[in-house]
Structure formats: C-alpha cells, structure tokens
Design a protein around this motif. Structure first.
Motif, mmCIF file in Angstrom:
data_model
loop_
_atom_site.group_PDB
_atom_site.id
_atom_site.type_symbol
_atom_site.label_atom_id
_atom_site.label_comp_id
_atom_site.label_asym_id
_atom_site.label_seq_id
_atom_site.Cartn_x
_atom_site.Cartn_y
_atom_site.Cartn_z
ATOM 1 N N LEU A 1 0.882 -1.157 0.000
ATOM 2 C CA LEU A 1 0.000 0.000 0.000
ATOM 3 C C LEU A 1 0.919 1.205 0.000
ATOM 4 C CD1 LEU A 1 -1.853 -2.326 1.076
ATOM 5 C CD2 LEU A 1 -3.296 -0.486 1.872
ATOM 6 N N ALA B 1 1.564 -2.832 5.657
ATOM 7 C CA ALA B 1 1.017 -3.978 4.914
ATOM 8 C C ALA B 1 1.643 -4.109 3.537
ATOM 9 C CB ALA B 1 -0.499 -3.839 4.778
ATOM 10 N N ASP C 1 -18.049 8.382 4.306
ATOM 11 C CA ASP C 1 -16.638 8.587 4.655
ATOM 12 C C ASP C 1 -16.474 8.798 6.161
ATOM 13 O OD1 ASP C 1 -15.427 8.200 2.264
ATOM 14 O OD2 ASP C 1 -14.798 10.271 1.948
ATOM 15 N N ALA D 1 -12.941 2.488 10.955
ATOM 16 C CA ALA D 1 -11.502 2.358 10.683
ATOM 17 C C ALA D 1 -10.651 2.704 11.898
ATOM 18 C CB ALA D 1 -11.097 3.213 9.485
ATOM 19 N N TRP E 1 -10.496 -0.672 13.480
ATOM 20 C CA TRP E 1 -9.764 -1.592 12.601
ATOM 21 C C TRP E 1 -8.280 -1.247 12.516
ATOM 22 C CZ3 TRP E 1 -13.890 -1.254 8.141
ATOM 23 C CH2 TRP E 1 -14.955 -2.099 8.427
ATOM 24 N N MET F 1 -0.917 11.040 7.746
ATOM 25 C CA MET F 1 -0.504 9.630 7.774
ATOM 26 C C MET F 1 0.808 9.478 8.538
ATOM 27 S SD MET F 1 -2.675 7.694 6.098
ATOM 28 C CE MET F 1 -1.591 6.277 6.104
ATOM 29 N N ARG G 1 1.604 5.281 16.144
ATOM 30 C CA ARG G 1 1.626 3.817 16.250
ATOM 31 C C ARG G 1 3.002 3.336 16.679
ATOM 32 N NH1 ARG G 1 -1.938 0.421 13.135
ATOM 33 N NH2 ARG G 1 -0.260 -0.849 12.340
ATOM 34 N N ILE H 1 -5.849 -5.245 6.898
ATOM 35 C CA ILE H 1 -6.708 -4.106 7.283
ATOM 36 C C ILE H 1 -5.979 -3.229 8.292
ATOM 37 C CG2 ILE H 1 -8.901 -3.427 8.316
ATOM 38 C CD1 ILE H 1 -9.497 -4.952 5.900
ATOM 39 N N ARG H 2 -5.503 -3.839 9.376
ATOM 40 C CA ARG H 2 -4.940 -3.093 10.507
ATOM 41 C C ARG H 2 -3.679 -2.332 10.115
ATOM 42 N NH1 ARG H 2 -2.879 -7.282 14.273
ATOM 43 N NH2 ARG H 2 -0.937 -6.883 13.167
ATOM 44 N N ASP H 3 -2.789 -3.014 9.379
ATOM 45 C CA ASP H 3 -1.499 -2.399 9.022
ATOM 46 C C ASP H 3 -1.534 -1.754 7.644
ATOM 47 O OD1 ASP H 3 -0.634 -3.421 11.411
ATOM 48 O OD2 ASP H 3 0.360 -5.162 10.535
ATOM 49 N N GLY H 4 -2.733 -1.650 7.064
ATOM 50 C CA GLY H 4 -2.820 -1.105 5.719
ATOM 51 C C GLY H 4 -4.068 -0.265 5.516
ATOM 52 N N LEU H 5 -5.105 -0.919 4.985
ATOM 53 C CA LEU H 5 -6.294 -0.166 4.553
ATOM 54 C C LEU H 5 -6.859 0.752 5.623
ATOM 55 C CD1 LEU H 5 -8.029 -3.103 2.633
ATOM 56 C CD2 LEU H 5 -6.955 -1.083 1.606
ATOM 57 N N ALA H 6 -6.983 0.256 6.864
ATOM 58 C CA ALA H 6 -7.644 1.061 7.898
ATOM 59 C C ALA H 6 -6.777 2.224 8.369
ATOM 60 C CB ALA H 6 -8.054 0.183 9.085
ATOM 61 N N LEU H 7 -5.472 2.110 8.182
ATOM 62 C CA LEU H 7 -4.597 3.236 8.538
ATOM 63 C C LEU H 7 -4.965 4.462 7.710
ATOM 64 C CD1 LEU H 7 -1.003 1.836 8.947
ATOM 65 C CD2 LEU H 7 -2.566 2.699 10.680
ATOM 66 N N ARG H 8 -5.150 4.253 6.405
ATOM 67 C CA ARG H 8 -5.516 5.378 5.545
ATOM 68 C C ARG H 8 -6.971 5.778 5.779
ATOM 69 N NH1 ARG H 8 -2.967 5.075 0.012
ATOM 70 N NH2 ARG H 8 -4.117 3.119 -0.073
ATOM 71 N N TRP H 9 -7.856 4.776 5.887
ATOM 72 C CA TRP H 9 -9.275 5.084 6.092
ATOM 73 C C TRP H 9 -9.524 5.842 7.397
ATOM 74 C CZ3 TRP H 9 -11.184 -0.511 4.697
ATOM 75 C CH2 TRP H 9 -11.240 -0.644 3.291
ATOM 76 N N SER H 10 -8.640 5.688 8.378
ATOM 77 C CA SER H 10 -8.854 6.413 9.642
ATOM 78 C C SER H 10 -8.457 7.890 9.508
ATOM 79 C CB SER H 10 -8.080 5.752 10.785
ATOM 80 O OG SER H 10 -6.693 6.005 10.672
ATOM 81 N N VAL H 11 -7.777 8.224 8.418
ATOM 82 C CA VAL H 11 -7.398 9.625 8.160
ATOM 83 C C VAL H 11 -8.351 10.257 7.148
ATOM 84 C CG1 VAL H 11 -5.610 11.100 7.140
ATOM 85 C CG2 VAL H 11 -4.975 9.283 8.738
ATOM 86 N N ILE H 12 -8.601 9.536 6.056
ATOM 87 C CA ILE H 12 -9.570 9.973 5.049
ATOM 88 C C ILE H 12 -10.446 8.774 4.739
ATOM 89 C CG2 ILE H 12 -8.228 11.834 3.978
ATOM 90 C CD1 ILE H 12 -7.197 9.822 1.938
ATOM 91 N N GLY H 13 -11.744 8.988 4.575
ATOM 92 C CA GLY H 13 -12.655 7.877 4.291
ATOM 93 C C GLY H 13 -12.371 7.283 2.912
ATOM 94 N N PRO H 14 -13.089 6.210 2.545
ATOM 95 C CA PRO H 14 -12.816 5.527 1.271
ATOM 96 C C PRO H 14 -13.111 6.376 0.036
ATOM 97 C CG PRO H 14 -14.732 4.565 2.381
ATOM 98 C CD PRO H 14 -14.100 5.506 3.349
#
Lengths: 312, 312
Positions: free
Chosen positions: A143, A151, A217, A225, A228, A301, A308, B220-233
């Motif tokens: 990513l 990840a 969002d 998120a 998660w 980020m 973290r 999810i934890r170490d990837g997707l959700a890191l970004r989603w917790s800053v900006i939504g999808p």
C-alpha cells in the motif's frame, strides 16, 4: 537474512517510496529508471521528505543524511541489479512492459536474488512464464507509501517456489513491513478485494440515496476504521463476545447473512451514483486543491505512523 | 442548542459510555437503570476510567472530578427524564422491551425532549408507532465507546420529524460526535452494512483458503484502515487521481466490477470457515486472555483518540 543490496527498478511514486523503506533499515539501495532524470527527481523528492520523517522518528534511528547516503541512482539497469540481493520492480501496470522487464531482470540479477513486482493487480504468472528463473519471481504489492503503511501483499505465481515466498516475507518483515502471504494466485489480491467489497457497499449506499458520500466517509473515518487500525476485523468480533468469535458468529451471523442477501446488486460506479459522489467530493474539495490535500493527507498519515510507532 | 440536561436510560456498557461523552461537554447527566445497583456500578466504572481520559487530554478541558460531578444516579425513571432535554435509551436489543420503555419515556419526558435509541439494528418504527410523540423518536446508534469513536448514526423512523433529525445531529455535533444521518429507514444501518460487507469478503477469503484470518486482519490493521482512519474511502479514491474521483472510476471500475461479480457468494460464517477463523484467533489469543486483551484494546483506542485530538 542475507540481504544487503536492494535494487529499485522504476523510480516513480512507488519506487521512490520503497527506497525509503529499504534505506532506513540499512540496505544499500540502487535506483534505476528508463526515463532520463527520473531517478534524480526521485532522490530530490526523498531528500525533501527525509527531515519530516526524522522529526517523526520514522527513520529507524538513522539520520536523514545516513538514509540518503544508502541510496544511489544507477546509469544502467545492469548497474542497479547485477549485485542485488532483492529486486523490487515498479514499472507501469502493463503486462507487456513487465514481461520485457522481467526477462532483463532474470538475465542480469544474480541467481540468488528474488525478483519482486509491486503490481497491484497483474498476476505474476502472466509475465514470468517463459523465464528460466520464474521460480524466484513473486508479487510484493505495497500500500502506498510503504514507509508509512506496513502492509505488503506477497503473492506467488503458479511457479513461485516456497523458498522464494518465505524469503520475500522474511525480507519484508526485516525492513519493518507487515507481509500478508496469499496462499495462491487468484482473481484479485486480498487488499484490493477487501477495499473493493467495502467500496461496493459504499457506492450501493450512496446510489440508493440512504446516505451521502461524505456521511459514508465519516462512518468509516470517525468510526469503523479507528478500531480496525488497532485490531483487524476478525480480532474485533473475537473481542466483542466474552467467549470469542464462535459466540459472536452464533449471535450475529443471521443479521449479516440477511444483509448480504438483500444488498447484493453490483453498482455501476460510473452511473448516476457518480454524479452524487463527485458532487459531494467537489463540495468538500475543489479540484484545484487536490494536490494540497494530498500533502495534508501525507502529513496526517505520518502522524498516525509516528503515534503507532510510539505505542507499539 | 438548548440542551443542558441529558437522561441516560439503561446504564450498561453503552449507557455508561454515553454518560462520559455528555458529561465531559458540560451536560448534567441523569442515569437510570431498572436493575438495582447498576447505576452505581456504572458510576464506579466511570470513576476508574476518568483519570486515564484526563491523562490523554480527552475530557474537553474539564477535570475528572468536574466530569464526575456532572453525573448522577436517579432512583426512578421519572427523576431521570422529567426535566431532560435529550433522552438516550440503551436497553437490551429487544423490540418488546423498547416498545414498553418508549411508551414510558414519551409519557414522562418534557414535550421538547428528543427520545433517542442506541439500538444497532432495530428500526425505530418497530417500537414507536403507537406513541403520541412518535415524531420526536429517533435512532442514535454509537460505535462503542462513543467517547473514543466520534461516529454516531442518526436514523429516522417512518414518522420522525425533520426537526427531530436535525436537532439530534446538531446535539451530537455539540458533544463532539460525528453524526452520520441516514435519509430514511432501510434494512441495516450504514455502519453495520459497511462492516458486514467487509466481513463478508474477509470470511470469503479465509473460506477459500487464500489467506488466513490473521493475514486478513493485518491487511486491514497495518494497511487499509490506517488510511481510512485519516480519510474515508471516497476521499481516498478522490485523492488517488490528479483529476479526482471521476478519473479513478474511469480507470478502475472495470477491475472492481469484475471482482464483485466473481466473488459474490454469501459465506456461511458458521460453516467450515469458522473452524479456520477460531483456530487462528485462539492461536493468537487464548480464550482466558480475552478480557485482558479488551483492556489493551481500550488503552490503544485511547492513544489513537488522543493522537487524533492533538493533530486535528
């Protein structure tokens, strides 16, 4: 693990980001690009970024200068890969390009080197079949940027050797990444499939008029998120019942099963829903402010990664 | 907004957490529970927690003692709600229980008070139809705990007035929550649907043997959700193209459309996949350590909330 030299092949957005992950963990990184001047551009970008990463304590104890000194631009592909222990390819997502490039990499890199592709959706079997060294070819899809998001998805081709898979996962762990190992090639990598499933539901919700793109969002960003990013979704449901995941499934699977069966139509993302999503996004952010907001995102980020890092 | 007194009806896990959100923003909070001793138990739990929240600067500038002094246990439902401006109901997820309780609330609370339910999956129309004040009834479903996760889902019933909806969203904003307003009642609330869609894909991936539950959690934890917790999808894909979401959709909708059509079977979560998931979870965490890990999760969530608070 006996990896000290890493070649970054292709020095755009992904390549230059990988270079940081590798160099801050003490590896000698050789960058190469077929585009004249691209490597120098990448290194200038990295030089601007390193002080920020140092300030957030994200350089693994090294100084910005030390990390920078671990990187060098190479004049030829051969210079970059001929003594590499790990090769990370970051060419455009084009199967013909990758096929040609991997033939060169297989000819030039030492026999023990792993040849890893950063592709996000081309199975490695499609561009490595004819190579003598196809068993050492693998996908390692990050990513972006990997130096902030651990990840990385490790995906075998039909002929990737178990040793290549294990070595790649171990190398990724050694540079601070969190490898997700796919057990075989399938249609769609795991992170892409998970993102696609969430996005499909998000488009479905906006398409049906139930909530706006902005509301969706915020539901993720200010809610799902957040949790998660601390514990993944399986750990989430496991910790939501005193007796763990079996109890959770017994209690809630009926609810989720009904939802999955009712909300199952595939939405045309480019259909009427796109007007709603685009209107919502442009109301939140004019198009001319996108690059400014990307910088904001990157700083946020970085703060998340730093936080973290501290609580780990 | 003219809200100063809030009644928390039901003082279990959700009620006691709501009390913190309301009291730290200066509201007088009256707690009530039909179970003898439950309110005192809730207040003791809150007293233990407040110093931690103060240390993370999560009490909105108030001291732990000040926040605590904004809460009181009430001997009767009438005492709790008779002068309330907002009532937050947190009874068990049982439609009969909620129907009886809302009849009492509608009789006892002042006419201007909003009656909000924390239910996560019962549409308010199912327990408010016969009430004189049904127009002031609404769902306000938090993620738990709301004092660490801002998202709260505001869902109208068939007869909720627009004024009730607007007032509830405004009140939630005034106590620091991030309201997601559903435009109508539908099967499944937005957060539950989004979580369900992601979980369905996660179970599908594990069921097919493509990756382990642990690998999916890390993706999810170490990837997707890191970004989603800053900006939504949606913001994520909007920022992933120089020309925004339209360009992203033009480029990638084919990929995601194919994935959605291929990976579309509903998985029986309690089938063979549950053995894999449970084995993976129990290898990561013995059942007897669940409550200990819940405490760890709560501390981590607090650190995440504190870090967001600082960078906001």
């Amino acid at each position: 693990l006996d990896v000290s030299k890493v070649a970054v092949v292709g020095s755009g957005l992904i390549g230059r980001a990988w270079a940081i992950s590798f160099a801050r963990t003490g590896h000698q990184v050789s960058l190469w690009s077929p585009t004249p001047g691209r490597c120098d551009e990448a290194l200038r970008y990295v030089e601007q970024l390193l002080p920020d990463l140092a300030a957030h304590d994200l350089l693994n104890g090294l100084s910005a200068a030390e990390v920078r000194s671990n990187m060098q631009a190479c004049a030829s592909l051969n210079d970059a890969v001929s003594s590499a222990d790990h090769v990370q390819e970051n060419a455009p997502e084009n199967v013909v390009t990758k096929r040609q490039l991997f033939a060169e990499l297989d000819a030039l890199a030492p026999p023990h080197a792993v040849l890893a592709s950063s592709t996000s959706d081309i199975p490695a079997s499609l561009f490595t079949e004819d190579l003598a060294g196809r068993a050492r070819c693998v996908v390692a899809h990050p990513l972006n940027p990997p130096y902030l998001m651990p990840a990385v998805e490790v995906v075998p081709s039909l002929w990737t050797s178990p040793a290549t898979l294990a070595r790649t996962a171990e190398f990724m762990r050694s540079v601070g990444q969190s490898p997700i190992v796919m057990q075989r090639e399938d249609m769609g990598f795991v992170t892409i499939r998970l993102q696609g499933a969430l996005m499909q539901e998000a488009f479905r919700i906006v398409d049906s008029g139930l909530a706006s793109a902005d509301d969706v969002d915020r539901a993720i960003r200010d809610g799902l998120a957040l949790r998660w990013s601390v514990i993944g979704p399986f750990e989430t449901i496991d910790l939501n019942s005193p007796n763990g995941v079996r109890e959770y499934v017994a209690r809630y699977q009926g609810l989720y099963d009904r939802l999955a069966r009712v909300h199952n139509q595939v939405v045309d993302w480019s259909g009427p829903v796109l007007e709603k999503v685009a209107a919502s996004r442009r109301a939140a952010l004019p198009l001319e402010q996108i690059s400014q907001r990307q910088l904001w995102r990157d700083r946020q980020m970085m703060a998340v990664a730093a936080s973290r890092h501290k609580t780990a």
